[in-house]
Design a protein around this motif. Structure first.
Motif, short mmCIF file in Angstrom:
data_model
loop_
_atom_site.label_atom_id
_atom_site.label_comp_id
_atom_site.label_asym_id
_atom_site.label_seq_id
_atom_site.Cartn_x
_atom_site.Cartn_y
_atom_site.Cartn_z
N VAL A 171 31.06 -66.70 58.34
CA VAL A 171 30.51 -68.05 58.26
C VAL A 171 30.60 -68.74 59.61
N ILE A 181 23.86 -73.45 57.66
CA ILE A 181 24.34 -72.86 56.41
C ILE A 181 24.39 -73.95 55.36
N VAL A 203 29.43 -76.50 57.43
CA VAL A 203 28.51 -76.05 56.38
C VAL A 203 28.03 -77.27 55.60
#
Length: 378
Positions: A171, A181, A203
């Protein structure tokens, strides 16, 4: 085995296939009319500005079927696990095809079929989860690594998982690679709090609302929620050319990923962190004024995200009004932090600063439903 959890519930796993309708270009068939979220978000107006052209959205999920509403936007991808056709374009579950359709379904001739938020975006399918089962967390990590290697612009993750070392590394590497993301916050009762990777700094964490615009009971709450989108009775594509209706933050996440694709298409040089900022800064506030744990900064506003004069992150954090002569974030070329994501979630999306020694707070209030339209960039 550590597994991820898909954040969607099929209210109707598959609806009968395509319906024959009169060949009238003005006719909208019953599939399109069931997509209430398109009207709620004023998607038609947004799509007159941007349709996601030139943007690739990776969808790590159960694979994506070659649905007639979606096939032109479906790239060859990858099977992380065995059981597909080798390139991610086979789905025996329906979840992945549903998410891809919400992002980028192009429909069919004469306004038939379903429409995604970004109908000119491309989908990179990643099969990592077996049919009707949760996927392994490190397989999800491998899917994110693949999307990063393929230079995807956006990764849409409609699942929550345990934060394994490999998943966290994947990530963070994707964020560092200037990839947006978007991740589901999680569904009650399975998820008591915002799950991973939605809880990762940088994120875009997504919760859900119902047709009335209020918090969806299935959607978890928490300080990590950034924005919300429709999440109840969401109609989309499914396997074997059929359709499905789902409820959960999975669906809201795919819708927000489509919104991110619209923004990335219109502003191709905007870093990923600024794309996220543009979505949060233009969201319509719900609940208590400012950010809250149910709605985050509010419901995404597709048109405002594409047209508002949003000051870049640094300017909004220092002063409520950009200095004279400073151009908006929309006009800035890629650069600065390179899309690495927020140093802290609140600084990026809220735009606040407390001056040392005086406690002075500068904050630009989030838009509310009864506010006038935002300024339009020229």
């Amino acid at each position: 085995m550590t597994r991820g959890i898909f954040c969607g519930i099929f209210a109707l796993a598959a609806v009968a296939g395509l319906t024959t309708i009169p060949q009238n270009s003005n006719h909208i068939d019953h599939h399109r009319t069931q997509q209430w979220h398109l009207t709620y978000l004023n998607a038609s107006a947004a799509q007159q500005i941007s349709q996601g052209a030139g943007v690739v959205v990776a969808v790590p999920d159960s694979g994506v079927d070659r649905h007639p509403d979606l096939i032109r936007n479906l790239l060859p991808g990858v099977d992380i696990i065995r059981g597909g056709d080798g390139d991610g374009r086979e789905d025996r579950d329906g979840h992945g095809t549903g998410m891809a359709g919400l992002i980028a379904a192009h429909g069919q001739k004469n306004n038939r079929g379903t429409l995604g938020i970004a109908p000119h975006a491309k989908i990179l399918p990643i099969f990592y989860s077996p049919p009707r089962k949760d996927g392994d967390v490190d397989d999800l990590a491998a899917g994110i690594e693949y999307a990063t290697a393929k230079h995807a612009d956006i990764i849409s993750i409609s699942a929550v998982a345990e934060a394994s070392v490999r998943l966290q590394r994947a990530v963070r590497a994707a964020l560092s690679a200037n990839i947006v993301i978007v991740a589901a916050s999680g569904n009650r009762p399975n998820s008591p709090s915002v799950g991973y990777p939605a809880s990762e700094i940088g994120v875009l964490s997504v919760g859900g609302v119902g047709p009335d615009g209020n918090h969806a009971s299935i959607s978890v709450s928490g300080p990590e929620i950034d924005v919300v989108a429709p999440a109840v009775d969401i109609y989309s594509t499914s396997i074997d050319g059929k359709y499905r209706k789902g409820t959960g933050t999975s669906d809201a996440t795919a819708i927000v990923a489509g919104a991110a694709a619209l923004v990335r298409s219109k502003y191709p040089y905007l870093p990923a962190a600024e794309v996220v900022h543009r979505l949060t800064a233009t969201a319509v506030d719900k609940g208590p004024p400012g950010r809250d744990d149910e709605y985050g900064y509010g419901v995404i506003d597709l048109v405002a995200a594409l047209t508002a004069d949003v000051p870049p992150l640094g300017f909004e954090s220092v002063t409520a009004v950009p200095p004279s002569g400073v151009t908006s974030a929309a006009a800035q070329p890629a650069g600065g932090d390179g899309g690495r994501g927020a140093a802290t979630r609140g600084w990026v999306t809220l735009g606040v600063i407390v001056a040392a020694g005086c406690g002075f707070l500068v904050w630009r209030r989030r838009r509310r439903a009864d506010d006038p339209p935002p300024r339009i960039s020229r």
